[in-house]
Scaffold this active site. Structure first.
Site, PDB file in Angstrom:
ATOM      1  N   CYS A 118       0.810  -1.225   0.000  1.00 24.06           N
ATOM      2  CA  CYS A 118       0.000   0.000   0.000  1.00 24.06           C
ATOM      3  C   CYS A 118       0.846   1.278   0.000  1.00 24.06           C
ATOM      4  CB  CYS A 118      -0.963  -0.001   1.178  1.00 24.06           C
ATOM      5  SG  CYS A 118      -2.054  -1.427   1.183  1.00 24.06           S
ATOM      6  N   HIS A 251      -3.052   7.550   2.365  1.00 23.74           N
ATOM      7  CA  HIS A 251      -3.489   6.215   1.943  1.00 23.74           C
ATOM      8  C   HIS A 251      -4.886   5.964   2.483  1.00 23.74           C
ATOM      9  CE1 HIS A 251      -3.748   2.072   1.007  1.00 23.74           C
ATOM     10  NE2 HIS A 251      -3.570   1.650   2.237  1.00 23.74           N
ATOM     11  N   ASN A 281     -10.008   0.058   0.428  1.00 23.23           N
ATOM     12  CA  ASN A 281      -8.547   0.112   0.349  1.00 23.23           C
ATOM     13  C   ASN A 281      -8.101  -0.536  -0.962  1.00 23.23           C
ATOM     14  OD1 ASN A 281      -5.794  -0.178   0.613  1.00 23.23           O
ATOM     15  ND2 ASN A 281      -5.855  -0.961   2.699  1.00 23.23           N
TER      16      ASN A 281
HETATM   17  C1  LIG Z   1      -9.445  -4.286  10.814  1.00 23.61           C
HETATM   18  C2  LIG Z   1     -10.047  -3.349  11.822  1.00 23.61           C
HETATM   19  C3  LIG Z   1     -11.156  -2.521  11.172  1.00 23.61           C
HETATM   20  C4  LIG Z   1     -10.688  -4.193  12.929  1.00 23.61           C
HETATM   21  O1  LIG Z   1     -11.214  -3.344  13.906  1.00 23.61           O
HETATM   22  P1  LIG Z   1     -10.950  -3.659  15.442  1.00 23.61           P
HETATM   23  O2  LIG Z   1     -11.705  -2.673  16.229  1.00 23.61           O
HETATM   24  O3  LIG Z   1      -9.458  -3.723  15.630  1.00 23.61           O
HETATM   25  O4  LIG Z   1     -11.629  -5.069  15.577  1.00 23.61           O
HETATM   26  P2  LIG Z   1     -11.015  -6.428  16.122  1.00 23.61           P
HETATM   27  O5  LIG Z   1     -10.088  -7.015  15.085  1.00 23.61           O
HETATM   28  O6  LIG Z   1     -10.489  -6.217  17.496  1.00 23.61           O
HETATM   29  O7  LIG Z   1     -12.298  -7.292  16.184  1.00 23.61           O
HETATM   30  C5  LIG Z   1     -13.356  -6.918  17.043  1.00 23.61           C
HETATM   31  C6  LIG Z   1     -14.476  -7.923  16.852  1.00 23.61           C
HETATM   32  O8  LIG Z   1     -15.079  -7.683  15.572  1.00 23.61           O
HETATM   33  C7  LIG Z   1     -15.151  -8.905  14.868  1.00 23.61           C
HETATM   34  N1  LIG Z   1     -15.087  -8.637  13.430  1.00 23.61           N
HETATM   35  C8  LIG Z   1     -13.982  -8.591  12.632  1.00 23.61           C
HETATM   36  N2  LIG Z   1     -14.360  -8.304  11.374  1.00 23.61           N
HETATM   37  C9  LIG Z   1     -15.705  -8.153  11.389  1.00 23.61           C
HETATM   38  C10 LIG Z   1     -16.658  -7.850  10.414  1.00 23.61           C
HETATM   39  N3  LIG Z   1     -16.329  -7.620   9.130  1.00 23.61           N
HETATM   40  N4  LIG Z   1     -17.953  -7.775  10.778  1.00 23.61           N
HETATM   41  C11 LIG Z   1     -18.338  -7.974  12.044  1.00 23.61           C
HETATM   42  N5  LIG Z   1     -17.470  -8.281  13.025  1.00 23.61           N
HETATM   43  C12 LIG Z   1     -16.174  -8.366  12.711  1.00 23.61           C
HETATM   44  C13 LIG Z   1     -13.991  -9.714  15.375  1.00 23.61           C
HETATM   45  O9  LIG Z   1     -14.219 -11.092  15.150  1.00 23.61           O
HETATM   46  C14 LIG Z   1     -14.007  -9.365  16.838  1.00 23.61           C
HETATM   47  O10 LIG Z   1     -15.004 -10.144  17.484  1.00 23.61           O
HETATM   48  P3  LIG Z   1     -14.768 -10.736  18.955  1.00 23.61           P
HETATM   49  O11 LIG Z   1     -14.578  -9.527  19.834  1.00 23.61           O
HETATM   50  O12 LIG Z   1     -16.008 -11.487  19.186  1.00 23.61           O
HETATM   51  O13 LIG Z   1     -13.537 -11.557  18.848  1.00 23.61           O
HETATM   52  C15 LIG Z   1      -9.001  -2.392  12.455  1.00 23.61           C
HETATM   53  O14 LIG Z   1      -8.105  -3.124  13.278  1.00 23.61           O
HETATM   54  C16 LIG Z   1      -8.217  -1.687  11.406  1.00 23.61           C
HETATM   55  O15 LIG Z   1      -8.742  -0.888  10.665  1.00 23.61           O
HETATM   56  N6  LIG Z   1      -6.900  -1.921  11.324  1.00 23.61           N
HETATM   57  C17 LIG Z   1      -6.062  -1.342  10.304  1.00 23.61           C
HETATM   58  C18 LIG Z   1      -6.272  -2.117   9.033  1.00 23.61           C
HETATM   59  C19 LIG Z   1      -5.666  -1.442   7.850  1.00 23.61           C
HETATM   60  O16 LIG Z   1      -5.740  -0.259   7.716  1.00 23.61           O
HETATM   61  N7  LIG Z   1      -5.084  -2.270   6.983  1.00 23.61           N
HETATM   62  C20 LIG Z   1      -4.504  -1.851   5.773  1.00 23.61           C
HETATM   63  C21 LIG Z   1      -3.251  -1.107   6.003  1.00 23.61           C
HETATM   64  S1  LIG Z   1      -2.481  -0.820   4.492  1.00 23.61           S
END
Ligand SMILES: CC(C)(COP(=O)(O)OP(=O)(O)OC[C@H]1O[C@@H](n2cnc3c(N)ncnc32)[C@H](O)[C@@H]1OP(=O)(O)O)[C@@H](O)C(=O)NCCC(=O)NCCS
EC number: 2.3.1.180
Length: 324
Positions: A118, A251, A281
């Site tokens: 990315c 980004h 993304n």
């Molecule tokens: C991916 C992201 C949105 C997840 O959000 P988060 O608040 O960290 O969520 P978590 O991973 O802790 O998951 C929280 C809960 O949501 C659930 N969950 C994950 N994806 C889900 C979805 N699409 N729909 C519903 N629930 C979801 C998980 O299973 C977890 O459930 P649990 O508490 O029962 O285990 C966040 O971490 C993020 O944006 N990270 C950066 C990613 C990024 O920018 N990547 C590209 C970089 S180039």
């Protein structure tokens, strides 16, 4: 030493839009639960564009390149360097840059791919700027193009809701007028497992996991910290205060990362270009897609200072500060 001036931009998106509701229904049919509310509140994403099976990364790249060349008003034959950023190339080799060159019908110019996930577009732009400033190129075509839908595990709700396909391109030309003012690239390979697609090819077979895997929280924290330091560094190199930047084109991964950075840099939301709601993304394509949208709708204008930033797998990150 000449500056690299952005003299044209263009972008391309597949025709198929998949909204959060449609994706939620598709996942529900497989017993996987998600919702528009969850996706929007955690990421700001409302929809993504997904390429049809017969549309390749080079097709999207070619369309974006054609539009950027038309926008610049140059003859394509003037291009003496093509750098294409992608992590989803058409082939293992040759490079997708060479395939785009062939489609453009302009043999002769150096053409190669950059792989920085990315961060790919800011890596490619910085490389092209170095060629131009050193006098090794006069007119560069820089492209970010991806079909990430091909490397997504559509049974993993933690990642499949986040990504989309697309392409964006710039034409850069050597100029005596200010263009790219400063650049800053960084990487920390020790973090390669927090965001990776670890499959490889052996004996004609994919070995290992062919899908994108991510530790979302580790990526989130690393992105915010590294991008703040990168922005401050590139502004210091150019001798300008971050709060005087006219437009921030980050980004487009997550609106919460974007707004957090904006606050740290003293930039109001009305000076931040956000397209993650529409494009999701698109990895190396995200920055030129967002830039092109804001330039074409008249927000980004000649004379303004724009900060472009990428961050992603590697772990890699980088900034380009440019005067339009
Ligand atoms: C991916 C992201 C949105 C997840 O959000 P988060 O608040 O960290 O969520 P978590 O991973 O802790 O998951 C929280 C809960 O949501 C659930 N969950 C994950 N994806 C889900 C979805 N699409 N729909 C519903 N629930 C979801 C998980 O299973 C977890 O459930 P649990 O508490 O029962 O285990 C966040 O971490 C993020 O944006 N990270 C950066 C990613 C990024 O920018 N990547 C590209 C970089 S180039």
């Amino acid at each position: 030493m000449p500056f690299s001036k952005i003299i044209g931009s263009g972008s391309a998106l597949p025709s198929n839009i998949v909204s959060n509701d449609v994706l939620s229904q598709q996942l529900a049919a497989k017993g996987i639960e998600t919702s528009d509310e969850w996706i929007v509140s955690r990421t700001g994403i409302k929809q993504r564009y997904i390429a049809a099976d017969d549309v390749k990364t080079s097709d999207l790249a070619f369309e974006a390149a054609q539009k950027a060349i038309a926008d610049s008003g140059i003859d394509a034959a003037e291009i003496d360097l093509i750098i294409l950023a992608t992590s989803t190339p058409d082939y293992i080799f040759p490079s997708t840059a060479c395939l785009v060159q062939s489609k453009l019908g302009i043999a002769g110019a150096a053409a190669f791919d950059v792989q920085a996930v990315c961060s790919g577009f800011v890596y490619a732009l910085t490389t092209a700027d170095s060629y131009i400033r050193a006098g090794n190129a006069k007119c560069a075509l820089v492209i970010g193009a991806e079909t990430f839908s091909r490397i997504i595990d559509w049974n993993d709700r933690g990642t499949c809701v986040l990504f989309g396909d697309g392409a964006g391109a710039f034409v850069l030309k050597a100029s005596d007028e200010p263009g790219i003012l400063a650049t800053q690239l960084n990487a920390d390979g020790s973090l390669h497992t927090i965001l990776h697609t670890a499959g490889g090819v052996q004996h004609g077979q994919v070995v290992g996991d062919p899908f994108l895997r991510m530790d979302g929280q580790a990526v989130f924290k690393t992105a915010v910290t590294s991008l703040e330091a990168s922005a401050l560094s590139v502004c210091a190199k150019a001798g300008i205060a971050p709060e005087t930047i006219d437009w921030f084109v980050p980004h487009q991964a997550n609106v919460r990362i974007i707004n957090s950075l904006g606050r740290k840099l003293g930039l109001d939301e009305d000076r931040i270009v956000v397209t993650v709601d529409k494009h999701a993304n698109t990895s190396a394509a995200s920055v030129p897609l967002a830039f092109d949208a804001a330039r074409k709708d008249g927000r980004i204008q000649a004379g303004q200072k724009v900060l472009l930033q990428g961050v992603g797998g590697g772990f890699t990150w980088g900034s380009v500060l440019v005067q339009i």
